[in-house]
Design a protein around this motif. Sequence first.
Motif, PDB file in Angstrom:
ATOM      1  N   VAL A  30     -26.048  17.470 -46.997  1.00  0.00           N
ATOM      2  CA  VAL A  30     -26.492  18.910 -47.353  1.00  0.00           C
ATOM      3  C   VAL A  30     -26.947  19.552 -45.912  1.00  0.00           C
ATOM      4  O   VAL A  30     -27.319  18.872 -45.108  1.00  0.00           O
ATOM      5  N   HIS A  31     -26.826  21.072 -45.909  1.00  0.00           N
ATOM      6  CA  HIS A  31     -27.220  21.745 -44.899  1.00  0.00           C
ATOM      7  C   HIS A  31     -28.516  22.319 -45.270  1.00  0.00           C
ATOM      8  O   HIS A  31     -28.735  22.774 -46.587  1.00  0.00           O
ATOM      9  N   VAL A  32     -29.509  22.513 -44.461  1.00  0.00           N
ATOM     10  CA  VAL A  32     -30.766  22.969 -44.853  1.00  0.00           C
ATOM     11  C   VAL A  32     -31.122  24.158 -43.931  1.00  0.00           C
ATOM     12  O   VAL A  32     -30.836  24.320 -42.747  1.00  0.00           O
ATOM     13  N   LYS A  33     -31.649  25.376 -44.572  1.00  0.00           N
ATOM     14  CA  LYS A  33     -31.978  26.597 -43.777  1.00  0.00           C
ATOM     15  C   LYS A  33     -33.280  26.849 -44.259  1.00  0.00           C
ATOM     16  O   LYS A  33     -33.707  27.309 -45.467  1.00  0.00           O
ATOM     17  N   ASP A  34     -34.232  27.057 -43.622  1.00  0.00           N
ATOM     18  CA  ASP A  34     -35.622  27.456 -43.797  1.00  0.00           C
ATOM     19  C   ASP A  34     -36.144  26.746 -44.793  1.00  0.00           C
ATOM     20  O   ASP A  34     -36.812  27.211 -45.830  1.00  0.00           O
ATOM     21  N   GLY A  35     -36.022  25.317 -44.572  1.00  0.00           N
ATOM     22  CA  GLY A  35     -36.660  24.496 -45.588  1.00  0.00           C
ATOM     23  C   GLY A  35     -36.140  24.286 -47.010  1.00  0.00           C
ATOM     24  O   GLY A  35     -36.585  23.572 -47.851  1.00  0.00           O
ATOM     25  N   GLU A  36     -34.860  24.807 -47.288  1.00  0.00           N
ATOM     26  CA  GLU A  36     -34.260  24.736 -48.479  1.00  0.00           C
ATOM     27  C   GLU A  36     -32.620  24.426 -48.438  1.00  0.00           C
ATOM     28  O   GLU A  36     -32.073  24.700 -47.084  1.00  0.00           O
ATOM     29  N   ILE A  37     -32.174  23.748 -49.423  1.00  0.00           N
ATOM     30  CA  ILE A  37     -30.677  23.358 -49.357  1.00  0.00           C
ATOM     31  C   ILE A  37     -30.041  24.693 -49.361  1.00  0.00           C
ATOM     32  O   ILE A  37     -30.077  25.531 -50.255  1.00  0.00           O
ATOM     33  N   SER A  38     -29.193  24.824 -48.438  1.00  0.00           N
ATOM     34  CA  SER A  38     -28.180  25.913 -48.226  1.00  0.00           C
ATOM     35  C   SER A  38     -26.720  25.563 -48.620  1.00  0.00           C
ATOM     36  O   SER A  38     -26.141  26.501 -49.101  1.00  0.00           O
ATOM     37  N   SER A  39     -26.244  24.361 -48.694  1.00  0.00           N
ATOM     38  CA  SER A  39     -24.894  23.946 -49.061  1.00  0.00           C
ATOM     39  C   SER A  39     -24.827  22.699 -49.386  1.00  0.00           C
ATOM     40  O   SER A  39     -25.652  21.770 -48.423  1.00  0.00           O
ATOM     41  N   TYR A  40     -23.915  22.266 -50.039  1.00  0.00           N
ATOM     42  CA  TYR A  40     -23.958  20.755 -50.310  1.00  0.00           C
ATOM     43  C   TYR A  40     -22.390  20.283 -50.000  1.00  0.00           C
ATOM     44  O   TYR A  40     -21.447  21.173 -50.064  1.00  0.00           O
ATOM     45  N   GLY A  41     -22.418  19.263 -49.425  1.00  0.00           N
ATOM     46  CA  GLY A  41     -21.049  18.716 -48.918  1.00  0.00           C
ATOM     47  C   GLY A  41     -20.608  17.418 -49.373  1.00  0.00           C
ATOM     48  O   GLY A  41     -21.533  16.531 -49.579  1.00  0.00           O
ATOM     49  N   ALA A  42     -19.417  17.184 -49.651  1.00  0.00           N
ATOM     50  CA  ALA A  42     -18.862  15.791 -50.022  1.00  0.00           C
ATOM     51  C   ALA A  42     -17.483  15.470 -48.998  1.00  0.00           C
ATOM     52  O   ALA A  42     -16.771  16.238 -48.956  1.00  0.00           O
ATOM     53  N   ILE A  43     -17.622  14.314 -48.472  1.00  0.00           N
ATOM     54  CA  ILE A  43     -16.455  13.693 -47.745  1.00  0.00           C
ATOM     55  C   ILE A  43     -15.678  12.920 -48.799  1.00  0.00           C
ATOM     56  O   ILE A  43     -16.284  11.953 -49.079  1.00  0.00           O
ATOM     57  N   CYS A  44     -14.393  13.276 -49.017  1.00  0.00           N
ATOM     58  CA  CYS A  44     -13.660  12.635 -50.067  1.00  0.00           C
ATOM     59  C   CYS A  44     -12.411  12.117 -49.599  1.00  0.00           C
ATOM     60  O   CYS A  44     -11.740  12.598 -48.725  1.00  0.00           O
ATOM     61  N   LYS A  45     -12.082  10.944 -50.021  1.00  0.00           N
ATOM     62  CA  LYS A  45     -10.702  10.503 -49.991  1.00  0.00           C
ATOM     63  C   LYS A  45      -9.948  10.595 -51.192  1.00  0.00           C
ATOM     64  O   LYS A  45     -10.288  10.075 -52.277  1.00  0.00           O
ATOM     65  N   VAL A  46      -8.891  11.281 -50.911  1.00  0.00           N
ATOM     66  CA  VAL A  46      -7.928  11.544 -51.915  1.00  0.00           C
ATOM     67  C   VAL A  46      -6.833  10.993 -51.987  1.00  0.00           C
ATOM     68  O   VAL A  46      -5.942  10.889 -50.860  1.00  0.00           O
ATOM     69  N   ALA A  47      -6.369  10.093 -53.157  1.00  0.00           N
ATOM     70  CA  ALA A  47      -5.066   9.230 -53.219  1.00  0.00           C
ATOM     71  C   ALA A  47      -4.140   9.994 -54.001  1.00  0.00           C
ATOM     72  O   ALA A  47      -4.480  10.395 -54.944  1.00  0.00           O
ATOM     73  N   PHE A  48      -2.991   9.859 -53.517  1.00  0.00           N
ATOM     74  CA  PHE A  48      -1.712  10.388 -54.304  1.00  0.00           C
ATOM     75  C   PHE A  48      -0.465   9.708 -54.200  1.00  0.00           C
ATOM     76  O   PHE A  48      -0.418   9.171 -53.191  1.00  0.00           O
ATOM     77  N   ARG A  49       0.249   9.722 -55.257  1.00  0.00           N
ATOM     78  CA  ARG A  49       1.593   9.016 -55.219  1.00  0.00           C
ATOM     79  C   ARG A  49       2.808   9.758 -54.329  1.00  0.00           C
ATOM     80  O   ARG A  49       2.725  10.943 -54.484  1.00  0.00           O
ATOM     81  N   VAL A  50       3.353   8.858 -53.739  1.00  0.00           N
ATOM     82  CA  VAL A  50       4.374   9.664 -52.728  1.00  0.00           C
ATOM     83  C   VAL A  50       5.783   9.400 -53.585  1.00  0.00           C
ATOM     84  O   VAL A  50       6.340   8.299 -53.871  1.00  0.00           O
TER      85      VAL A  50
END
Length: 71
Positions: free
Chosen positions: A45-65
Amino acid sequence: MAIVKVIEVIASSTTSFDDAIRNAVKEVSATVSNIDSVYVKDFKVHVKDGEISSYGAICKVAFRVERGGNI
């Protein structure tokens, strides 16, 4: 034999982690077909002025070739 590729993306949302993951799938789906699964590697999460300003997710996306196809 199926070949599966995995790409790593970082997605964000000002609403929630769930929304950030949905944004990752939506954005990847715009250029990649045959998505099988998403593994959420990490959260932040990013915090600004003591509050959560945005949520982040690092994702691994799997797909068939498909043979003869591009990502």
